[in-house]
Every structure is written in structure tokens, then in C-alpha cells.
Enzyme design. Sequence first.
Site, mmCIF file in Angstrom:
data_model
loop_
_atom_site.group_PDB
_atom_site.id
_atom_site.type_symbol
_atom_site.label_atom_id
_atom_site.label_comp_id
_atom_site.label_asym_id
_atom_site.label_seq_id
_atom_site.Cartn_x
_atom_site.Cartn_y
_atom_site.Cartn_z
ATOM 1 N N ARG A 18 0.818 -1.208 0.000
ATOM 2 C CA ARG A 18 0.000 0.000 0.000
ATOM 3 C C ARG A 18 0.853 1.259 0.000
ATOM 4 O O ARG A 18 0.320 2.364 0.029
ATOM 5 C CB ARG A 18 -0.928 -0.005 1.215
ATOM 6 N N ALA A 68 5.151 -10.571 3.611
ATOM 7 C CA ALA A 68 5.961 -9.780 4.540
ATOM 8 C C ALA A 68 5.183 -8.627 5.154
ATOM 9 O O ALA A 68 5.726 -7.892 5.982
ATOM 10 C CB ALA A 68 7.197 -9.237 3.813
ATOM 11 N N SER A 111 7.721 -14.282 9.886
ATOM 12 C CA SER A 111 7.300 -14.075 11.263
ATOM 13 C C SER A 111 8.419 -13.417 12.057
ATOM 14 O O SER A 111 9.335 -12.815 11.500
ATOM 15 C CB SER A 111 6.873 -15.412 11.888
ATOM 16 N N LYS A 114 9.359 -12.502 18.228
ATOM 17 C CA LYS A 114 8.363 -12.067 19.227
ATOM 18 C C LYS A 114 7.164 -13.002 19.280
ATOM 19 O O LYS A 114 6.353 -12.912 20.210
ATOM 20 C CB LYS A 114 7.869 -10.651 18.911
#
Length: 237
Positions: A18, A68, A111, A114
Site C-alpha cells: 500500500r 511480509a 514471522s 516475538k
Amino acid sequence: LTKRLIETTQAHVCIYSRGEVAQATMRAEMSLEFGTTARERLHYFIGDVRDLQRLRRAMQGCDTVIHAAALKRIEVGHDNPGEMIKTNVIGSMNVVEAAMDTKPRMVVGISSDKAFHPVSPYGISKAMAEALFLNANNMRGADGPWFSCCRYGNVAGSTGSVIPTWRSLLERGATIVPVTDPEATRFWMTIDQAVDLVLDTACGPYGGELNIPVLPAYRLGDLAQAMGAKMDVRGMG
């Protein structure tokens, strides 16, 4: 990642994001570096992982999908957990759904460390995204795509991370950098290692893998000392 693919393969690469300005900057830089090759082999789509219909259209004809897209700043998740869910969880569900319909060979979800024993909305959302991707292999059918995940550490020098943030302060004349806990650790990972991890996962013959690299770690206190900075220890609150 895109540069590596252009340099080492004959693949056509579709960039879906975007970020209008980021895409325009990337288009100009890639055209300058790779000339006609970039103009012929790179294709740009403005869109959001929250938009399932647009994802389906952009994913048509793709062999490999690398997911991603994420909201990834810890404080953003604490202040806007609903928005993080929309992008990191529902967005990942949309990628799975679009891939089931368009049938690429492999779908790789990026990923984060965390996601392990998560204690923040960001980590929780990434743990959910991992679960969605890995479980999708149970629904792929006879000819559906394979799904795998790879976990990043902290990519050294990446946008918004501690090294460029502190370097910017020091370049502006500051001698003290803010830190929550000098004993806190970060995994060390270079951008080349990150690209290798993604490509290694994408080239696997089958899915269902959670690819976790073995990485060294460093203390934030040691990093500040190495960068020649004093610390303003602010703690949690």
C-alpha cells in the site's frame, strides 16, 4: 530480496503493497541499478492485505508468494491492537484464502522471534499468523499451495530499529540514547542472512515448516557502549 532475485534468477517479481511513495522510490532505484531488466521483470501493485479481492487479482499466475506485510512496532500494537489484528491476523488469513484460490506452489510467511511466548499484541498477532499458515497445509487438498513460515531476529540496520534510531540521535549531536533495560537482548541478523532465510524456506519442496535460524544475541547496554553513547535508562511505564 528483490535485488537478489533480479541478480540471480530470471524470475518476474510482483511487488504488492500500500506504500505508494515507497513503491515509486523503489521503482526509480531499481530502474537506475538494473535498467531494462528491472523495467521488464518488476511489476508493481498498489493494494493491502486487508483487501482479499485485490490480493486474488495480484496473486494470479504467481509461483511463489512471500508474505511480509505487517504492522510490527511494539508500541503501535499496544496503542492500536485492533489495527494490528486487521493486518497481521486477518491479513494473513486473506493471503491464505487468496493462495487457495490462485494456487501458487509455495507461500512463505515472515514471522518474528516475538511470536515465541508472546507478551505483546504484536507477538500474539504473529503467533496467530504462524498458526494460520502452518494449519493451512491441512486444507490444501491434492493440488493446493504449500505454506511455511520463517522467523526473523532483529535485522541489523532495518528501518525503525535500534541501530539507525540511535545513530540518528548521535549524528544530531546527542550523547545519550534512551533504553528501557541495558540487560535486554536482541538477536543479531544481517540483511543478507534474512534474505537467505526467506529464499531457503521458499525453495523447500514441501510446506509445514517453521524455519528458525540460530542467531547470536547482544545486550543493548553493550550496543550503546560500542556506539559511543551513554544511556538514559527509562524503565517500563
